[in-house]
Design an enzyme around this catalytic site. Structure first.
Site, mmCIF file in Angstrom:
data_model
loop_
_atom_site.group_PDB
_atom_site.id
_atom_site.type_symbol
_atom_site.label_atom_id
_atom_site.label_comp_id
_atom_site.label_asym_id
_atom_site.label_seq_id
_atom_site.Cartn_x
_atom_site.Cartn_y
_atom_site.Cartn_z
ATOM 1 N N CYS A 2 0.719 -1.206 -0.018
ATOM 2 C CA CYS A 2 0.055 0.076 0.099
ATOM 3 C C CYS A 2 0.906 1.244 -0.003
ATOM 4 O O CYS A 2 1.900 1.039 0.629
ATOM 5 C CB CYS A 2 -0.979 0.151 1.210
ATOM 6 N N ARG A 27 3.846 -0.747 -4.893
ATOM 7 C CA ARG A 27 3.732 -0.917 -3.403
ATOM 8 C C ARG A 27 2.133 -1.777 -3.288
ATOM 9 O O ARG A 27 1.827 -2.415 -2.501
ATOM 10 C CB ARG A 27 3.574 0.219 -2.409
ATOM 11 N N TRP A 74 -3.013 -2.774 -1.846
ATOM 12 C CA TRP A 74 -2.733 -4.087 -2.023
ATOM 13 C C TRP A 74 -3.481 -4.865 -0.937
ATOM 14 O O TRP A 74 -3.295 -4.784 0.568
ATOM 15 C CB TRP A 74 -1.096 -4.693 -1.846
ATOM 16 N N ASN A 98 -1.487 2.016 5.770
ATOM 17 C CA ASN A 98 -0.504 0.963 5.145
ATOM 18 C C ASN A 98 -0.126 0.152 6.139
ATOM 19 O O ASN A 98 0.449 0.866 7.299
ATOM 20 C CB ASN A 98 0.523 1.610 4.267
ATOM 21 N N GLY A 99 -0.423 -1.079 6.223
ATOM 22 C CA GLY A 99 0.101 -1.999 7.243
ATOM 23 C C GLY A 99 -1.082 -2.802 7.744
ATOM 24 O O GLY A 99 -2.175 -3.111 7.021
ATOM 25 N N GLU A 482 16.102 -19.008 -8.755
ATOM 26 C CA GLU A 482 15.752 -17.643 -8.975
ATOM 27 C C GLU A 482 15.080 -17.632 -10.598
ATOM 28 O O GLU A 482 13.945 -16.884 -10.802
ATOM 29 C CB GLU A 482 16.879 -16.805 -8.895
ATOM 30 N N LYS A 486 11.276 -16.058 -11.077
ATOM 31 C CA LYS A 486 11.112 -14.839 -12.006
ATOM 32 C C LYS A 486 10.109 -15.434 -13.226
ATOM 33 O O LYS A 486 9.189 -14.788 -13.628
ATOM 34 C CB LYS A 486 12.390 -14.510 -12.978
ATOM 35 N N GLU A 489 6.730 -15.532 -11.245
ATOM 36 C CA GLU A 489 6.047 -14.256 -11.004
ATOM 37 C C GLU A 489 5.580 -13.530 -11.978
ATOM 38 O O GLU A 489 4.282 -12.983 -12.033
ATOM 39 C CB GLU A 489 7.161 -13.467 -10.462
ATOM 40 N N HIS A 505 15.046 -38.339 -8.543
ATOM 41 C CA HIS A 505 14.285 -38.776 -7.395
ATOM 42 C C HIS A 505 12.892 -38.125 -7.453
ATOM 43 O O HIS A 505 12.153 -38.089 -6.481
ATOM 44 C CB HIS A 505 14.893 -38.397 -6.236
ATOM 45 N N LYS A 604 5.593 -5.202 -4.274
ATOM 46 C CA LYS A 604 7.209 -5.051 -4.266
ATOM 47 C C LYS A 604 7.682 -5.150 -2.624
ATOM 48 O O LYS A 604 8.324 -5.615 -2.522
ATOM 49 C CB LYS A 604 7.469 -3.626 -4.688
HETATM 50 C C1 G6P Z 1 8.186 -9.656 -2.663
HETATM 51 C C2 G6P Z 1 8.908 -9.018 -3.693
HETATM 52 C C3 G6P Z 1 10.139 -9.890 -4.285
HETATM 53 C C4 G6P Z 1 11.162 -9.959 -3.216
HETATM 54 C C5 G6P Z 1 10.433 -10.377 -1.578
HETATM 55 C C6 G6P Z 1 11.172 -10.040 -0.718
HETATM 56 O O1 G6P Z 1 7.731 -10.865 -2.706
HETATM 57 O O2 G6P Z 1 8.140 -9.076 -5.014
HETATM 58 O O3 G6P Z 1 10.799 -9.307 -5.414
HETATM 59 O O4 G6P Z 1 12.195 -10.919 -3.610
HETATM 60 O O5 G6P Z 1 9.255 -9.653 -1.619
HETATM 61 O O6 G6P Z 1 11.383 -8.836 -0.471
HETATM 62 P P1 G6P Z 1 12.530 -8.179 0.218
HETATM 63 O O7 G6P Z 1 12.532 -6.574 0.221
HETATM 64 O O8 G6P Z 1 12.864 -8.488 1.716
HETATM 65 O O9 G6P Z 1 14.027 -8.371 -0.526
#
Ligand code: G6P
Length: 609
Positions: A2, A27, A74, A98-99, A482, A486, A489, A505, A604
């Site tokens: 948010c 956010r 969000w 926010n929170g 990773e 990606k 996501e 396995h 984010k």
């Molecule tokens: C969210 C973001 C990711 C990030 C994760 C951890 O899911 O979309 O890109 O890796 O949070 O966030 P941080 O800010 O702690 O790296």
């Protein structure tokens, strides 16, 4: 998650609120809203969907005012809808938040018993009614917010506006970010600096527990007990360009291509220097790092993958035992605390609720040696740790983390070398070689970026797939993880990563001609083992897409596609190998037409559990 913007100015603030929200959309982006006091009346506009919907509504309604609060959401409590969008109202009072308020049920029941009627499913509405109840009991707005926040448990950044007091707005924070902006024509507040660059560079970081009043040409900050406090004004060095898209189609693409520069900035501290020094990690580094026997990395998402790579480095180069744990697991697990363990938290945002809580949990258990690796200097996680390393990736807007990840790896490589040196395990000539490789890293990454056209062609074939399997070994296994993260996501293709040796396995059962198998194939000591694993895939008709270092001698053949990477880059090779995987998911998402920078359901910075 948010985003919040507040403005009071001599000019119309609606465009400022909307532009601020656009900058904060990373956010959260499932609904947006604003409240203004115009001609003595409180007006609220809300829209499900993106800020663009709210902007269109504001235009239709000819919204204009000198004071207002705004929010991009969000969803946590209650589905994304106009009804649950902020601001929430109680009488002539509007609140954005926010929170998460953990005791909102208790507050809600108490207020309902007093006759307050709730219209939304949010925890925020409880804040609005709570503040209203304080006003009704005779407090003024500033006092009412302070008294109400004293009753809140959880994390919040809020902004409050009252029809009866149109000359001021009140904001407060605890555990969620909020800063004030001191402008030429007014006062502002927002969740981050980028939202305010349009009007000012002068910012004041609020501390947890601060309640602030914003007037046209002044501000006042008090602590929870009502005592006044002064906070320094900082001049932000963030450039407006850093948060503009420029020539790129998406922030993610821009950020992938910014990696050479982001790495160069992060590694600037070692330019010219012939050796690593503990001071890279802060003034108290020698005291905190000296005598460290083990490392425990705590992180989430992409940052967790950076930690997994670091485990290989720390154990092989520094010979320091290392474990890496998902923060949300660690914080609730019965673990064995050890005061000689260095707790490393990694976070691009510095706000992730689970990572912050895991850090606090470790400290509460007596683990005082803590280091935060983070891209946001004033963030909650940085403040909590005893040492800090600030990556200098610049603002990362795309939800899928890219340049923040590679700069985290650069920081972790420096940590590895520092701990190796402190333990007397880094001969001078090895140190010089590692440093040279680090300094050359931006150039090496630049070369990999040149492979984009070829990766784009591969992406065309991927976009039609439902599933994908990523394989890697050793320090490239986390890179495979990773790559899979990606891809899911941003393209919504289901992807899994396996340590290639584990293939037989279980996951081999999934391999057929419809399952593309992506292999990270550096020319390292495990290459021959990996080749055998790839044979196992081919033998089952699986189609292979191999990112192979020069000299790895994996021939292209039917069903085996090779993308030729530069020469093997030793310990730092994971930094190079993640780049084509970022590009692959980016281009697969482009072909699929998904919202690359704002993938569905994600945000984010995840400030909730
Ligand atoms: C969210 C973001 C990711 C990030 C994760 C951890 O899911 O979309 O890109 O890796 O949070 O966030 P941080 O800010 O702690 O790296």
């Amino acid at each position: 998650m948010c985003g919040i913007v507040t403005a009071i100015s001599t000019a119309d603030i609606v465009p400022v609120l909307l532009e601020g929200l656009r900058k904060l959309e990373y956010r959260g982006y499932d609904s947006a809203g604003l409240a203004i006091v115009s001609n003595g009346r409180l007006a609220r506009l809300r829209a499900a969907g993106r800020v663009a919907e709210l902007a269109a509504l504001a235009e239709r309604e000819h919204a204009s005012a000198r004071i207002g609060i705004a929010h991009t959401r969000w969803a946590t409590h209650g589905v994304p809808s106009e009804r649950n969008a902020h601001p929430h109202i109680s009488g002539g009072l509007a609140v954005v938040h926010n929170g998460i308020i953990e005791n909102f049920e208790a507050i809600k029941s108490a207020l309902q018993a007093r006759g307050y009627v709730f219209e939304s499913d949010t925890d925020t509405e409880a804040i609005a009614h709570l503040i209203h109840s304080k006003l009704a009991a005779g407090a003024d707005l500033f006092e009412a917010v302070r008294l109400a926040t004293n009753e809140l448990h959880g994390a919040y950044a809020i902004a409050v506006l009252a029809e009866a007091e149109p000359e001021r707005a009140v904001v407060a924070r605890s555990g969620a970010p909020l800063l004030l902006g001191v402008g030429e024509h007014g006062m502002y507040a927002a969740s981050d600096t980028a939202a305010l660059l349009q009007v000012t560079r002068q910012v004041i970081y609020l501390e947890d527990g601060d309640v602030a009043e914003l007037r046209l040409a002044s501000h006042r900050i008090v602590r929870p007990d009502g005592s006044s406090v002064e906070r320094e004004i900082h001049l932000s060095s963030l450039s407006a360009d850093a948060v503009e898209l420029g020539q790129f189609r998406h922030y993610m693409q821009k950020e992938i291509f910014e990696q050479p520069q982001a790495l160069a900035q992060t590694l600037e501290i070692i330019t010219g220097g012939g050796s690593v020094a503990p001071q890279l990690f802060g003034a108290r580094a020698l005291e905190v790092l000296g005598g460290v026997q083990r490392v425990l990395v705590l992180a989430c998402g992409t940052s967790y993958h950076a930690g997994l790579v670091a485990r290989y480095w720390l154990e092989s180069v520094a010979k320091v035992p290392c474990s890496v744990e998902i923060a949300s697991e660690y914080r609730y697990r019965d673990s064995v605390p050890d005061p000689d363990t260095l707790v490393v938290v990694i976070s691009q945002s510095g706000e992730t609720a689970d990572t912050l809580a895991a850090l606090k949990h470790a400290i509460a258990q007596g683990m005082q040696r803590t280091l935060a690796i983070c891209n946001v200097p004033e963030s909650a996680i940085v403040r909590e740790a005893s040492l800090r390393f600030i990556t200098r990736a610049g603002p990362e807007i795309g939800v899928a983390s890219t340049k923040a990840f590679t700069t985290q790896l650069a920081a972790l490589a420096l940590l590895t070398l520092t701990l190796a040196k402190l333990a007397g395990r880094l001969p001078e000539e090895q140190e010089a070689r590692h440093l040279q490789n680090l300094r050359h890293l931006p150039v090496a990454v630049q070369k990999v970026l040149e492979l984009e056209p070829e990766i784009e062609r591969w992406a065309q074939r991927f976009a039609a797939k439902q599933h994908a399997l990523f394989l890697g070994r050793g320090r490239h296994w986390p890179i495979a993880m990773e790559g899979a993260l990606k891809l899911k996501e941003i393209s919504y293709i289901h992807a899994e990563a396996y340590a290639a040796g584990e293939l037989k396995h279980g996951p081999l059962a999934l391999v057929d001609r419809d399952m593309p198998v992506i292999a990270v194939a550096p020319a390292d000591e495990l290459l021959e083992k990996l080749k055998s694993n790839l044979q196992e895939v081919r033998a089952r008709g699986g189609e292979l897409y191999v990112f192979a270092d020069a000299g790895s001698e994996i021939p292209e053949s039917e069903g085996v596609h090779i993308l030729h990477m530069p020469e093997h880059y030793g310990m730092l090779s994971p930094v190079l190998h993640v780049v084509p995987l970022q590009l692959l998911s980016y281009h697969a998402a482009l072909v699929k037409g998904t919202d690359v920078d704002k993938p569905r359901n994600l945000a984010k910075s995840v400030t909730v559990e």
